[in-house]
Design an enzyme around this catalytic site. Structure first.
Site, PDB file in Angstrom:
ATOM      1  N   SER A 136       0.752  -1.134  -0.097  1.00 25.69           N
ATOM      2  CA  SER A 136      -0.043   0.035  -0.102  1.00 25.69           C
ATOM      3  C   SER A 136       0.980   1.269   0.004  1.00 25.69           C
ATOM      4  O   SER A 136       1.592   1.571  -0.854  1.00 25.69           O
ATOM      5  CB  SER A 136      -0.961  -0.016   1.259  1.00 25.69           C
ATOM      6  N   ARG A 202     -11.606   7.447   9.472  1.00 21.73           N
ATOM      7  CA  ARG A 202     -11.310   5.884   9.428  1.00 21.73           C
ATOM      8  C   ARG A 202     -12.433   5.018   9.206  1.00 21.73           C
ATOM      9  O   ARG A 202     -12.213   3.990   8.340  1.00 21.73           O
ATOM     10  CB  ARG A 202     -10.635   5.708  11.047  1.00 21.73           C
ATOM     11  N   ASP A 290      -9.421  -6.263  -4.540  1.00 21.08           N
ATOM     12  CA  ASP A 290      -9.100  -4.701  -4.199  1.00 21.08           C
ATOM     13  C   ASP A 290      -9.528  -3.814  -5.244  1.00 21.08           C
ATOM     14  O   ASP A 290      -9.421  -3.638  -6.234  1.00 21.08           O
ATOM     15  CB  ASP A 290      -7.473  -4.688  -4.205  1.00 21.08           C
ATOM     16  N   HIS A 319      -8.904  -4.816  -0.195  1.00 19.29           N
ATOM     17  CA  HIS A 319      -7.380  -4.158  -0.001  1.00 19.29           C
ATOM     18  C   HIS A 319      -6.657  -4.798   1.137  1.00 19.29           C
ATOM     19  O   HIS A 319      -5.323  -5.408   0.845  1.00 19.29           O
ATOM     20  CB  HIS A 319      -7.301  -2.700  -0.024  1.00 19.29           C
ATOM     21  N   ASP A 320      -7.341  -5.069   2.201  1.00 21.16           N
ATOM     22  CA  ASP A 320      -6.748  -5.560   3.373  1.00 21.16           C
ATOM     23  C   ASP A 320      -6.191  -7.004   3.160  1.00 21.16           C
ATOM     24  O   ASP A 320      -5.667  -7.551   4.328  1.00 21.16           O
ATOM     25  CB  ASP A 320      -7.638  -5.529   4.643  1.00 21.16           C
TER      26      ASP A 320
END
Length: 351
Positions: A136, A202, A290, A319-320
């Site tokens: 990332s 967040r 992702d 993505h994680d």
């Protein structure tokens, strides 16, 4: 034993923007022992809200018996410049004023961060880095490093990253900054400025870190009777609150700006020309679900880095997946490291 140290640079540090820092410090950790030939260095560039204790967030790759084993390697990870885990950032004291920078902290780019990392490498007297790996934001920094100082990096591993920040990702980051701006405390010069806005930012970011299917699998209601207190809603609030307790809004603001300014082609002719300057044997890895850094971005990077290898993590997590699917990632990286180095020639690959 993993050891934490501080590197202090006491000279004026010119930034890409033309501004400067009157010196800086980087908090970094080392793990393992440097061999006699000093050629067993593994350098990790951490992700957006990560820290230097790489085993805590990439334990599937780092540790005894893992791909990167401190019994065999000398592992280095430095907190990014602008961060809040020991390196100089917005809450640090400006030696020119004797007060914290807060809103006066200058904008940083990945090139500034890499320049600081490179000074730390020289301080540690490490001529080469056997493997430079990042995911990332950390992948963006690793790529910048391999372009700016191509002779230093032997092998490069880029995970769930890109060569240019996309308009979609910039829009997501700007939306998060808008949430921080709406916090009435944001303009204050305090450590906690914008804390509530950070929680919302967040929570927004989580929607880009995880996929539709990940929420469906993990946060779906177990009963059709629910009329409030939904699992998915609680999940968003939990992650917003969790980050706000260990981070600060000013650092978050600056790191999102750092992401947005990422473009390896700036001042180098073109993105393609910049990528062609990489000399390291390169592995590029993407996550098939992702949406934040989609596979097309990793395929583009692999196409223009000479003889790069491209691999895909199969995951429903979004993505994680680059942090969570470590079994797959370990197999991919191990296979790559077993390959013999190739002569670097640029041959565009069609995926």
């Amino acid at each position: 034993m993993l050891k934490g140290r501080v590197f202090e640079y006491k000279e004026p540090f010119e930034l890409e923007s033309g501004r400067h820092l009157p010196g800086f410090q980087l908090f970094y950790t080392t793990w393992g022992t440097l061999n006699e030939s000093r050629d067993n260095v593994i350098w990790v560039c951490h992700a957006f809200s990560g820290n230097t204790f790489v085993k805590d967030w990439w334990g599937g790759l780092f540790g005894e018996g893992k791909t990167f084993d401190p019994a065999k390697h000398f592992i280095v990870c430095a907190n990014t410049l602008g961060g809040c885990y020991g390196s100089t950032g917005p809450l640090s004291v400006n030696p020119e004023t004797g007060r914290p920078y807060y809103h006066q902290f200058p904008a940083l780019t990945n090139r500034d961060v890499v320049k600081a990392f490179h000074l730390l490498r020289e301080h540690l007297e490490l001529d080469t880095i056997q493997v430079l790996i990042g995911g990332s934001l950390g992948g963006q920094q690793a790529l910048e490093w391999a372009i700016a100082y191509p002779e230093v990096i032997q092998r490069l591993v880029l995970v769930a990253s890109n060569a240019v920040q996309s308009p979609y990702a910039i829009a997501l980051n700007e939306t998060q900054r808008m949430a921080i701006e709406l916090d009435v405390t944001w303009q204050l010069n305090t450590d906690g400025a914008g804390a509530q806005g950070l929680q919302t930012a967040r929570a927004m970011a989580m929607l880009s870190y995880r996929s539709y299917q990940a929420y469906h699998l993990g946060q779906r209601e177990q009963s059709s009777k629910s009329l409030e207190k939904y699992r998915a809603a609680s999940y968003q609030r939990y992650h917003g609150d969790k980050l706000a307790q260990r981070f600060n809004a000013l650092t978050y603001w600056h790191l999102t700006k750092m992401l947005d300014s990422h473009n390896v082609g700036r001042g180098r002719g073109s993105v393609e020309e910049a990528l062609n300057q990489v000399q390291a044997q390169t592995l590029v890895v993407g996550v098939d679900s992702d949406a934040l850094f989609p596979l097309k971005e990793q395929k583009f990077v692999a196409r223009y880095i000479p003889n790069a290898t491209f691999q895909t993590i199969q995951s429903e997590l979004g993505h994680d997946g680059f942090l969570l699917e470590t079994d797959q990632l370990e197999q991919i990286i191990t296979s790559f490291l077993e390959q013999k180095p190739q002569r670097k020639t640029w041959i565009p690959t069609v995926f």
